[in-house]
Design an enzyme around this catalytic site. Structure first.
Site, PDB file in Angstrom:
ATOM      1  CD  GLU A  93      -6.311 -31.567  12.030  1.00 48.07           C
ATOM      2  OE1 GLU A  93      -7.544 -31.586  12.160  1.00 48.07           O
ATOM      3  OE2 GLU A  93      -5.517 -31.915  12.933  1.00 48.07           O
ATOM      4  CB  CYS A 106       1.029 -24.068  13.990  1.00 47.43           C
ATOM      5  SG  CYS A 106       1.682 -25.698  14.421  1.00 47.43           S
ATOM      6  CB  CYS A 117       6.106 -38.818  20.524  1.00 49.96           C
ATOM      7  SG  CYS A 117       7.681 -38.310  19.787  1.00 49.96           S
ATOM      8  CB  CYS A 120       2.449 -36.880  19.586  1.00 49.78           C
ATOM      9  SG  CYS A 120       2.170 -35.903  18.093  1.00 49.78           S
ATOM     10  CG  LEU A 260      15.077 -32.976  26.804  1.00 48.97           C
ATOM     11  CD1 LEU A 260      16.065 -33.741  25.940  1.00 48.97           C
ATOM     12  CD2 LEU A 260      15.789 -31.883  27.605  1.00 48.97           C
ATOM     13  CG  ASN A 346      -2.469 -29.574  24.890  1.00 44.92           C
ATOM     14  OD1 ASN A 346      -3.002 -28.877  25.732  1.00 44.92           O
ATOM     15  ND2 ASN A 346      -1.407 -29.174  24.192  1.00 44.92           N
ATOM     16  CB  CYS A 389       1.450 -28.556  21.753  1.00 50.40           C
ATOM     17  SG  CYS A 389       3.000 -29.457  21.679  1.00 50.40           S
TER      18      CYS A 389
END
Length: 399
Positions: A93, A106, A117, A120, A260, A346, A389
């Site tokens: 994407e 992006c 993570c 994510c 971080l 998100n 994000c």
């Protein structure tokens, strides 16, 4: 076998191809300009080439290998997400975000991601494969064409007021629930003409695909091509220390953003498994080396998760860390040249996490600012279409 993609060839490669076809070298420069300046998507559009050469290009090469499956829009059309299928069936994407004075693309550097993570969506896929330089470049060129086509409609983003309404060419998105960090109603968008910023913050870890990613950077920066300024490009990494040190030695001063997300190793390892390989001390040492070598400021990205990493004492620990304190509290007296970008989490389906409330975000930010750390809260775009994000997961109902 698929035809070789012209986007996977640099100018020298094109010159070699033309010589092999018995063509003069300047034909390669014409093709290169058509691809990156005129944004030609088909050899038939390259009208400065002889018809016989255009026909051979069509027969023996391709212009890219990404097939557009679906485009979704939100934020009054100012955020646009594309789902692409690659020749081997995997999907990636790309997001285009249009503002009053700039347009940011992006792009993804891998299909899926191996970093894992917990917050994510991409990390839940695992790594499917690395993208080629041409597949990375092609996403930026899609965004350039999309911007050009959007501006050609005469719509300059006056806005309808429905900033929380997400739209899909197949289905609509949910309404804003009032918890988003959004900008004020959009101002009229200027005639931008071209992509002004490029961020490698899509699917994947760029520094884990370093050679192919860096070749795409060089191609996009090439003054004979798309001519993106190095300082207009930003790479985001989970903190691969060896990649950060390698980037410090490159000749192009692109921007560095480091994920971080925690002020101590125990929490960061729970959120980001990569911390077991590159703990915070090693990561900050690499960041210092980058800063000392380049003289450039580093951005630290910090996703805020309700009750996990958003408490005042954690903000203070983060501030001390970036202002030069060691993990045991000793003051080294050498603050990092840096900026913190706070990102309210998100939503990701299936992730047992919560989004920090506005008051907690503001309190966290205030601790950092009071301690002398430059800090902003990221304005959100594209949440309704899973374009924000951490939300890119390549969902494709057509597979």
């Amino acid at each position: 076998m698929p035809k070789p993609s012209l986007y996977d060839m640099n100018l020298a490669d094109l010159e070699t191809l033309m010589r092999g076809w018995g063509q003069p070298a300047f034909r390669a420069r014409q093709i290169y300009r058509q691809l990156y300046v005129n944004l030609a998507a088909n050899p038939a559009a390259m009208t400065d080439l002889p018809l016989t050469l255009r026909d051979r290009l069509s027969a023996e090469t391709s212009i890219g290998g990404l097939r557009l499956v679906r485009t979704q829009t939100s934020d009054d059309g100012l955020t646009r997400k594309a789902l692409f299928a690659l020749p081997d069936g995997v999907v990636v994407e790309t997001v285009l975000m249009i503002y009053a004075d700039r347009a940011t693309a992006c792009v993804s550097t891998q299909a899926g991601c191996a970093m894992g993570c917990v917050f994510c969506a991409t990390g839940k896929l695992g790594l499917l494969r690395n993208l080629s330089p041409g597949e990375i470049v092609e996403q930026a060129l899609w965004a350039s064409r999309e911007l050009r086509a959007w501006q050609g409609t005469g719509d300059r983003g006056q806005g309808t007021g429905d900033r929380g309404q997400g739209t899909d060419r197949a289905a609509g998105g949910p309404q804003d629930d009032g918890s988003r960090w959004v900008a004020d109603a959009p101002a009229p968008v200027q005639q931008l003409g071209r992509i002004s910023n490029l961020v490698f913050m899509g699917m994947g870890e760029p520094l884990a695909n370093y050679d192919r990613w860096w070749e795409s950077v060089q191609r996009l920066h090439d003054p004979q091509g798309l001519n993106m300024g190095a300082r207009s490009m930003t790479v985001s990494t989970v903190g691969l220390a060896q990649g950060i040190r390698r980037l410090a030695g490159e000749g192009l001063p692109i921007n560095l953003a480091i994920s971080l997300h925690a002020p101590d190793d125990a929490l960061r390892s729970a959120l980001m498994p990569i911390n077991d390989r590159f703990p915070i001390g090693d990561l900050l040492d690499a960041a210092r080396e980058y800063i000392d070598t380049t003289g450039r400021r580093v951005s630290f990205e910090y996703v805020l998760l309700q009750g996990q990493n958003d408490q005042p004492h954690q903000a203070l620990a983060l501030a001390k860390l970036l202002r030069g304190h060691t993990a045991d509290g000793a003051n080294r007296g050498v603050p990092l040249l840096c900026h913190v970008n706070l990102i309210p989490w998100n939503p990701v389906p299936g992730a047992p996490l919560g989004r920090s409330e506005h008051a907690r975000v503001r309190a966290f930010q205030q601790v950092l600012v009071d301690y002398g750390v430059a800090c902003t809260v990221r304005v959100e775009r594209g949440v309704e279409i899973a374009a924000a994000c951490g939300q890119l997961a390549g969902a494709n109902d057509e597979r």
